[in-house]
Design an enzyme around this catalytic site. Structure first.
Site, PDB file in Angstrom:
ATOM      1  N   ASP A  83       9.386   3.175   0.529  1.00 58.49           N
ATOM      2  CA  ASP A  83       9.075   2.789  -0.850  1.00 58.49           C
ATOM      3  C   ASP A  83       9.253   4.012  -1.760  1.00 58.49           C
ATOM      4  O   ASP A  83       8.691   5.085  -1.485  1.00 58.49           O
ATOM      5  CB  ASP A  83       7.611   2.303  -0.872  1.00 58.49           C
ATOM      6  CG  ASP A  83       7.243   1.577  -2.141  1.00 58.49           C
ATOM      7  OD1 ASP A  83       8.143   1.030  -2.801  1.00 58.49           O
ATOM      8  OD2 ASP A  83       6.026   1.535  -2.452  1.00 58.49           O
ATOM      9  N   GLY A 182      -0.215  -0.302 -10.068  1.00 59.85           N
ATOM     10  CA  GLY A 182      -1.646  -0.056 -10.193  1.00 59.85           C
ATOM     11  C   GLY A 182      -2.455  -1.305 -10.494  1.00 59.85           C
ATOM     12  O   GLY A 182      -1.913  -2.415 -10.597  1.00 59.85           O
ATOM     13  N   GLY A 215       5.386  -3.397  -8.578  1.00 58.99           N
ATOM     14  CA  GLY A 215       4.213  -3.553  -9.436  1.00 58.99           C
ATOM     15  C   GLY A 215       3.750  -4.980  -9.596  1.00 58.99           C
ATOM     16  O   GLY A 215       3.401  -5.409 -10.692  1.00 58.99           O
TER      17      GLY A 215
HETATM   18  P1  13P Z   1       1.194  -2.799  -7.228  1.00 58.79           P
HETATM   19  O1  13P Z   1       0.525  -1.537  -7.658  1.00 58.79           O
HETATM   20  O2  13P Z   1       1.244  -3.798  -8.326  1.00 58.79           O
HETATM   21  O3  13P Z   1       0.598  -3.368  -5.984  1.00 58.79           O
HETATM   22  O4  13P Z   1       2.739  -2.428  -6.899  1.00 58.79           O
HETATM   23  C1  13P Z   1       3.093  -1.901  -5.644  1.00 58.79           C
HETATM   24  C2  13P Z   1       4.498  -1.410  -5.606  1.00 58.79           C
HETATM   25  O5  13P Z   1       5.311  -1.674  -6.468  1.00 58.79           O
HETATM   26  C3  13P Z   1       4.888  -0.575  -4.468  1.00 58.79           C
HETATM   27  O6  13P Z   1       6.189  -0.103  -4.591  1.00 58.79           O
HETATM   28  O1  G3H Z   2       4.450   2.298  -5.897  1.00 61.01           O
HETATM   29  C1  G3H Z   2       3.309   2.621  -5.623  1.00 61.01           C
HETATM   30  C2  G3H Z   2       2.673   2.138  -4.377  1.00 61.01           C
HETATM   31  O2  G3H Z   2       1.516   1.404  -4.682  1.00 61.01           O
HETATM   32  C3  G3H Z   2       2.383   3.276  -3.454  1.00 61.01           C
HETATM   33  O3  G3H Z   2       1.306   4.011  -3.927  1.00 61.01           O
HETATM   34  O4  G3H Z   2       2.190   6.330  -3.840  1.00 61.01           O
HETATM   35  O5  G3H Z   2      -0.282   5.886  -3.915  1.00 61.01           O
HETATM   36  O6  G3H Z   2       1.036   5.374  -1.841  1.00 61.01           O
HETATM   37  P1  G3H Z   2       1.048   5.504  -3.359  1.00 61.01           P
HETATM   38 ZN    ZN Z   3       6.768   0.303  -6.611  1.00 59.88          ZN
END
Ligand code: 13P
Ligand code: G3H
Ligand code: ZN
Length: 312
Positions: A83, A182, A215
């Site tokens: 990610d 978030g 998100g």
């Molecule tokens: P959220 O913060 O909405 O759960 O999004 C997660 C996300 O996009 C991880 O890449």
């Molecule tokens: O994109 C954000 C994801 O919620 C991952 O969050 O970087 O705190 O692990 P993090």
């Molecule tokens: Zn993300």
């Protein structure tokens, strides 16, 4: 079944009018909760690790935990995805260590730099049978301690998507249509509304091409209430309405990223446990409750938001 890429998952999801959930993993209980939910609902699933997760748990633990889940649920197609890969080096590290999918996130750089870094990652990944997600447009919110103010966030420009996909060779594209990272996505009184018109225009220009939404937590208020009723202090936590995500999943959106909602579930279960049992100090007791809520949330998403249940 071994870990798979997202290629076949996305083809089936696109044709079937549903999306695959991409859930963030940080420890064993979260991996268990997500994959048990996928097995219970007979759904493919993407397990994704951020830079923060790889630092917290050590990437080798995460790879091995996901491999354990594959061994326990051989019937469930699972992909392991990086990610928000910051650059080529991070993506290469994951490609070389067992990930089946990576994201190169150069969305905060210029269009030309984004094209160049994404192209380089795609070229390397494809040699090893790994698929690549890139991003055009900038989401608001906090990711990996980088915070983007909502006035600096930018919707994806549909005029750029064909050139971007053609010149990079990436396999899927994350776009910005009003989601953000978030648990505090909107201010109270704001009317959360995704720009489904931009999604529509992007998919018109990229027929059959898988689109990704980051998100996409909905911040379920029942879990926020449990947290706050048990000593928490989450004020004005607001997410994306589930019906709007369901609508996006029916079209070109094949991958929907959810992390914050799992964090809320884990925290709600643990807080509730501690208040009900102040004498407990065995982590297995309170982590069992946190894990249960995370599984409940993932099952709910699969059935009511993504629509990927019973598709294997
Ligand atoms: P959220 O913060 O909405 O759960 O999004 C997660 C996300 O996009 C991880 O890449
Ligand atoms: O994109 C954000 C994801 O919620 C991952 O969050 O970087 O705190 O692990 P993090
Ligand atoms: Zn993300």
């Amino acid at each position: 079944m071994a870990l798979v890429t997202t290629k076949e998952m996305f083809e089936k999801a696109y044709a079937g009018g549903y999306a695959i959930g991409a859930f963030n993993v940080n420890n064993m209980e979260i991996v268990q909760a997500i994959t048990d939910a996928a097995a219970a609902t007979r759904s493919p699933v993407i397990l994704q690790a951020s830079a923060g997760a790889r630092k917290y748990a050590n990437s080798i633990y995460l790879v091995k935990l996901v491999e354990a889940a594959v061994a326990l649920h051989p019937e469930i197609p699972m992909a392991l995805h990086l990610d928000h890969g910051a650059d080529f080096a991070v993506c290469k590290d994951c490609i070389d260590s067992g990930f089946t999918s990576v994201m190169i996130d150069y969305s905060s750089h210029s269009f030309e730099e984004n094209v160049e870094e994404s192209r380089k990652v795609a070229e390397y990944a494809h040699k090893y049978g790994v698929v690549v997600e890139a991003e055009l447009g900038t989401l608001a919110g906090v990711e990996d301690e980088v915070s983007v103010e909502s006035d600096k966030a930018m919707y994806t420009d549909p005029n750029q998507v064909e050139e971007f996909v053609k010149s990079t060779g990436v396999d899927s594209l994350a776009i910005a249509i009003g989601t953000s990272h978030g648990a505090f996505k909107f201010k109270p009184g704001q009317n959360p509304k995704l720009r489904l018109d931009i999604l529509e225009e992007v998919s018109r220009r990229l027929p059959g091409f898988p689109i990704v939404l980051h998100g996409s937590s909905s911040v379920p208020q029942e879990y926020v209430k449990i947290i706050n009723a048990n000593g928490g202090a989450l004020k004005d936590a607001i997410g994306i309405p589930e019906e709007q995500l369901r609508e996006a999943a029916k079209g070109a959106v094949c991958k929907i990223n959810i992390d914050s909602d799992l964090r809320l579930g884990m925290t709600a279960g643990i807080r509730e446990h501690f208040i009900a049992h102040p004498e407990h100090f065995d982590p297995r007791q309170y982590l069992t409750d946190g894990r249960k809520y995370v599984q409940d949330i993932v099952e709910h998403k699969i059935i009511h938001v993504l629509g990927s249940d019973n598709t294997i």
